[in-house]
Design a protein around this motif. Structure first.
Motif, PDB file in Angstrom:
ATOM      1  N   SER A 123       0.828  -1.212   0.000  1.00  0.00           N
ATOM      2  CA  SER A 123       0.000   0.000   0.000  1.00  0.00           C
ATOM      3  C   SER A 123       0.861   1.261   0.000  1.00  0.00           C
ATOM      4  O   SER A 123       0.611   2.200  -0.761  1.00  0.00           O
ATOM      5  N   TRP A 124       1.897   1.264   0.840  1.00  0.00           N
ATOM      6  CA  TRP A 124       2.776   2.434   0.920  1.00  0.00           C
ATOM      7  C   TRP A 124       3.561   2.627  -0.377  1.00  0.00           C
ATOM      8  O   TRP A 124       3.773   3.755  -0.826  1.00  0.00           O
ATOM      9  N   GLN A 127       1.413   4.352  -2.794  1.00  0.00           N
ATOM     10  CA  GLN A 127       1.242   5.761  -2.452  1.00  0.00           C
ATOM     11  C   GLN A 127       2.472   6.585  -2.794  1.00  0.00           C
ATOM     12  O   GLN A 127       2.371   7.763  -3.161  1.00  0.00           O
ATOM     13  N   LEU A 128       3.642   5.953  -2.672  1.00  0.00           N
ATOM     14  CA  LEU A 128       4.901   6.655  -2.936  1.00  0.00           C
ATOM     15  C   LEU A 128       5.300   6.611  -4.411  1.00  0.00           C
ATOM     16  O   LEU A 128       6.340   7.166  -4.796  1.00  0.00           O
TER      17      LEU A 128
END
Length: 208
Positions: A123-124, A127-128
């Protein structure tokens, strides 16, 4: 107190180091579990996932490259605790009818931790903007979920049933003894040596 300058990029990197350590620990734990497992199907499942975990370590190293960081491990207290409990359980239950069931329980604790961590990292990464890293992390996430499902299936079809066999035998034996006692009690009450009890002669009626 945490620095206000910390960002999601920092959190991603620190968690990546944590999972890198955890995955290496997982490879060692799976090797021990494969040696300790009694059921051939469970032994094979542990060996298969150990090999998968080796590839998962390599994927993590690729993710480090993608974000431009050196592949470093940070001690994962959670994984150390799970592995420590596994070692204790192996000492307590190894070689017993419940051994394989306990091994599966410990292995699934590892899987559930890794599923949670890889889900967060994926997920991160998205997002990044690390799409390539997200794909790699998702590959591993799906493997962890599949391994967990395999362990659940083996627990239901092999390990838990084997662990309960001794207890079921004890219960069956107890029931049989109870039935025997009940039958013997009934026989004792009705046992008259094979003869019907003699009838008492009827009293003669008094004459007027």
């Amino acid at each position: 107190m945490a620095s206000k300058d910390k960002t999601l990029t920092d959190a991603f990197y620190e968690t990546l180091k944590d999972v890198y350590f955890a995955e290496k620990q997982s490879v060692r734990a799976l090797t021990k579990s494969a040696k300790a497992a009694k059921a051939p199907e469970l032994k094979a499942a542990f060996e298969h996932h150990r090999d998968e975990s080796g590839h998962q370590v390599e994927r993590l190293e690729q993710v480090f490259e993608i974000i431009g960081k050196a592949a470093r491990a940070k001690t994962c207290e959670a994984m150390q605790g799970i592995v420590s409990e596994m070692q204790e359980d192996l000492e307590d239950f190894g070689g017993t009818p419940a051994g394989d069931a306990v091994l599966i329980g410990c292995a699934q604790a590892v899987e559930h931790y890794e599923i949670a961590r890889y889900g967060t990292l994926k997920s991160w990464a998205m997002q990044l903007g690390h799409d390539d890293a997200a794909k790699l992390l998702d590959e591993t996430l799906q493997e962890e979920k599949a391994a967990d499902e395999t362990l659940s299936h083996l627990a239901e079809t092999i390990a838990n049933a084997a662990a309960g066999e001794g207890e079921e035998d004890d219960e069956s034996e107890s029931e049989e003894k109870s039935e025997d006692r009940e039958a013997n009690s009934k026989l004792a009450k009705s046992d008259d040596g094979g003869k019907a009890p003699a009838k008492k002669p009827a009293k003669a009626k008094a004459k007027d």
